[in-house]
Enzyme design. Structure first.
Site, short mmCIF file in Angstrom:
data_model
loop_
_atom_site.label_atom_id
_atom_site.label_comp_id
_atom_site.label_asym_id
_atom_site.label_seq_id
_atom_site.Cartn_x
_atom_site.Cartn_y
_atom_site.Cartn_z
N ASP A 123 26.71 19.29 29.86
CA ASP A 123 27.37 19.63 31.13
C ASP A 123 26.67 20.81 31.81
OD1 ASP A 123 29.28 19.23 33.08
OD2 ASP A 123 30.74 20.57 32.13
N ARG B 218 25.77 22.56 38.60
CA ARG B 218 25.79 24.01 38.86
C ARG B 218 24.39 24.60 38.76
NH1 ARG B 218 30.19 25.09 34.59
NH2 ARG B 218 29.76 22.89 34.21
N ARG C 110 22.34 18.45 43.72
CA ARG C 110 22.79 18.19 42.35
C ARG C 110 21.87 17.21 41.62
NH1 ARG C 110 27.97 19.39 40.94
NH2 ARG C 110 27.98 17.61 39.52
N SER D 185 30.41 9.50 32.01
CA SER D 185 31.74 9.13 31.53
C SER D 185 32.37 8.05 32.40
CB SER D 185 32.65 10.36 31.50
OG SER D 185 33.06 10.71 32.82
N GLU E 247 34.95 8.41 33.86
CA GLU E 247 35.52 9.13 35.01
C GLU E 247 34.45 9.58 36.01
OE1 GLU E 247 38.22 8.51 32.14
OE2 GLU E 247 36.60 9.87 31.70
N ASN E 248 33.18 9.55 35.62
CA ASN E 248 32.14 10.04 36.51
C ASN E 248 31.89 9.13 37.72
OD1 ASN E 248 30.24 11.56 33.80
ND2 ASN E 248 31.60 12.56 35.25
N ARG F 267 32.56 10.35 41.36
CA ARG F 267 31.63 11.20 42.11
C ARG F 267 31.07 10.46 43.33
NH1 ARG F 267 28.64 15.11 37.85
NH2 ARG F 267 30.50 15.58 36.65
N ARG G 227 29.23 21.68 23.48
CA ARG G 227 29.38 21.48 24.93
C ARG G 227 28.72 22.64 25.66
NH1 ARG G 227 33.98 19.03 28.62
NH2 ARG G 227 33.02 19.42 30.65
C1 IPE Z 1 31.63 15.50 30.88
O1 IPE Z 1 31.28 16.31 31.95
C2 IPE Z 1 30.87 14.19 30.96
C3 IPE Z 1 29.44 14.29 30.73
C4 IPE Z 1 28.80 15.36 30.35
C5 IPE Z 1 28.72 13.06 30.92
P1 IPE Z 1 32.16 16.33 33.28
O2 IPE Z 1 31.51 17.29 34.20
O3 IPE Z 1 32.37 14.95 33.78
O4 IPE Z 1 33.55 16.89 32.74
P2 IPE Z 1 34.77 17.54 33.51
O5 IPE Z 1 35.09 16.68 34.69
O6 IPE Z 1 34.35 18.92 33.93
O7 IPE Z 1 35.87 17.59 32.49
C1 IPE Z 2 26.82 16.83 33.52
O1 IPE Z 2 26.59 17.76 34.52
C2 IPE Z 2 26.20 15.48 33.83
C3 IPE Z 2 27.19 14.45 34.16
C4 IPE Z 2 28.48 14.58 34.09
C5 IPE Z 2 26.67 13.16 34.57
P1 IPE Z 2 27.52 17.85 35.77
O2 IPE Z 2 27.01 16.96 36.84
O3 IPE Z 2 28.96 17.64 35.41
O4 IPE Z 2 27.30 19.36 36.21
P2 IPE Z 2 28.41 20.40 36.67
O5 IPE Z 2 29.45 20.46 35.59
O6 IPE Z 2 28.98 19.88 37.95
O7 IPE Z 2 27.67 21.67 36.83
MG MG Z 3 30.43 18.86 34.75
#
Ligand code: IPE
Ligand code: IPE
Ligand code: MG
Length: 233
Positions: free
Chosen positions: A21, A25, A34, A66, A68-69, A72, A178
């Site tokens: 994760d 950011r 991003r 995930s 849930e992703n 986005r 994590r």
């Molecule tokens: C968890 O990260 C999923 C992956 C790293 C693929 P997220 O960024 O989706 O998690 P939340 O939404 O902050 O819980």
């Molecule tokens: C994890 O990084 C990768 C995925 C969830 C695909 P993020 O995209 O969630 O990065 P942050 O948490 O927004 O910084």
């Molecule tokens: Mg994230």
């Protein structure tokens, strides 16, 4: 100092899982989109998984996308899928058996086919790399129960459930790392994490180095795992 001389990896640490994760950011802090954070994230993923295999970790699981992703913006989801597609075009590291865990039915059929070919091509690898893609632990558990129901199982055991999960045949993670500073599991390996050691770091995934892996491993070896029993005398 040579890492391998610091801590000898033994059977107590067979499986490390990473919640990768912080890509977004990392990019935002640099005034970049991003998507560039995800691009850097894939490079780091390759380095970190190769390092873990090199030092003797037999099983690695990474959380790439995930269930849930999908919430986005479409542009971001597409860029992640494109990066995965490019990753699949490259040859996998020599000895890694790559397995994708998750629901591949929602993926683009061409991507799903590349995944199948990568799994086929690497199936004799001596170390395992599980890539969690369109993965959600609750969906995995529901899928497991449905499989067992379809097979006519009535008295379900823990072993039946383990065998019906995507991670069948893989030991539970000993350590879950994590990155990115959030203190949660985000629907990752809920069943398998029953006795995993959890390690959270503020380091954003694209900044993750082998040194950070060493710190997590050192921390793991300083812990006492009791599995509900008592400390060994
Ligand atoms: C968890 O990260 C999923 C992956 C790293 C693929 P997220 O960024 O989706 O998690 P939340 O939404 O902050 O819980
Ligand atoms: C994890 O990084 C990768 C995925 C969830 C695909 P993020 O995209 O969630 O990065 P942050 O948490 O927004 O910084
Ligand atoms: Mg994230």
């Amino acid at each position: 100092m040579d890492r391998e001389k610091v801590i000898e990896i033994d059977d107590r640490l067979q499986h490390i899982a990473f919640i990768m994760d912080g890509n977004g950011r990392w990019a935002n802090r640099r005034g970049m989109p991003r998507e560039l954070g995800h691009k850097k994230g894939v490079e780091v993923f390759t380095d970190i998984t190769e390092y873990c295999h090199k030092i003797g970790i037999k099983y690695i699981t990474v959380y790439a996308f995930s269930t849930e992703n999908w919430k986005r913006p479409q542009k971001e989801v597409e860029s992640i899928m494109k990066l995965l597609d490019e990753y699949l075009d490259k040859s996998a590291s020599e000895d890694a058996c790559v397995r994708f865990i998750g629901d591949s039915s929602r993926l683009d059929p061409a991507l799903a086919e590349k995944i199948r070919l990568m799994e086929e091509k690497t199936r004799n690898g001596t170390r395992v790399l599980n890539v969690a893609l369109n993965y959600g632990s609750r969906a995995e558990i529901v899928n497991a129960f449905n499989k067992l129901a379809a097979a006519g199982k009535r008295e379900i055991t823990e072993q039946d459930i383990c065998s019906a999960l995507y991670t069948c045949g893989c030991p539970d993670p000993d350590l879950i790392v994590r990155t990115g500073g959030d203190l949660r599991i985000s629907n990752f390996l809920l069943w398998q994490a029953a006795y995993s050691e959890l390690y959270f770091t503020d380091t954003l995934w694209p900044d993750m180095t082998s040194k950070d892996v060493d710190l997590a491993i050192e921390d793991f070896y300083s812990r006492k795992r009791r599995f509900g029993g008592l400390d060994k005398k």
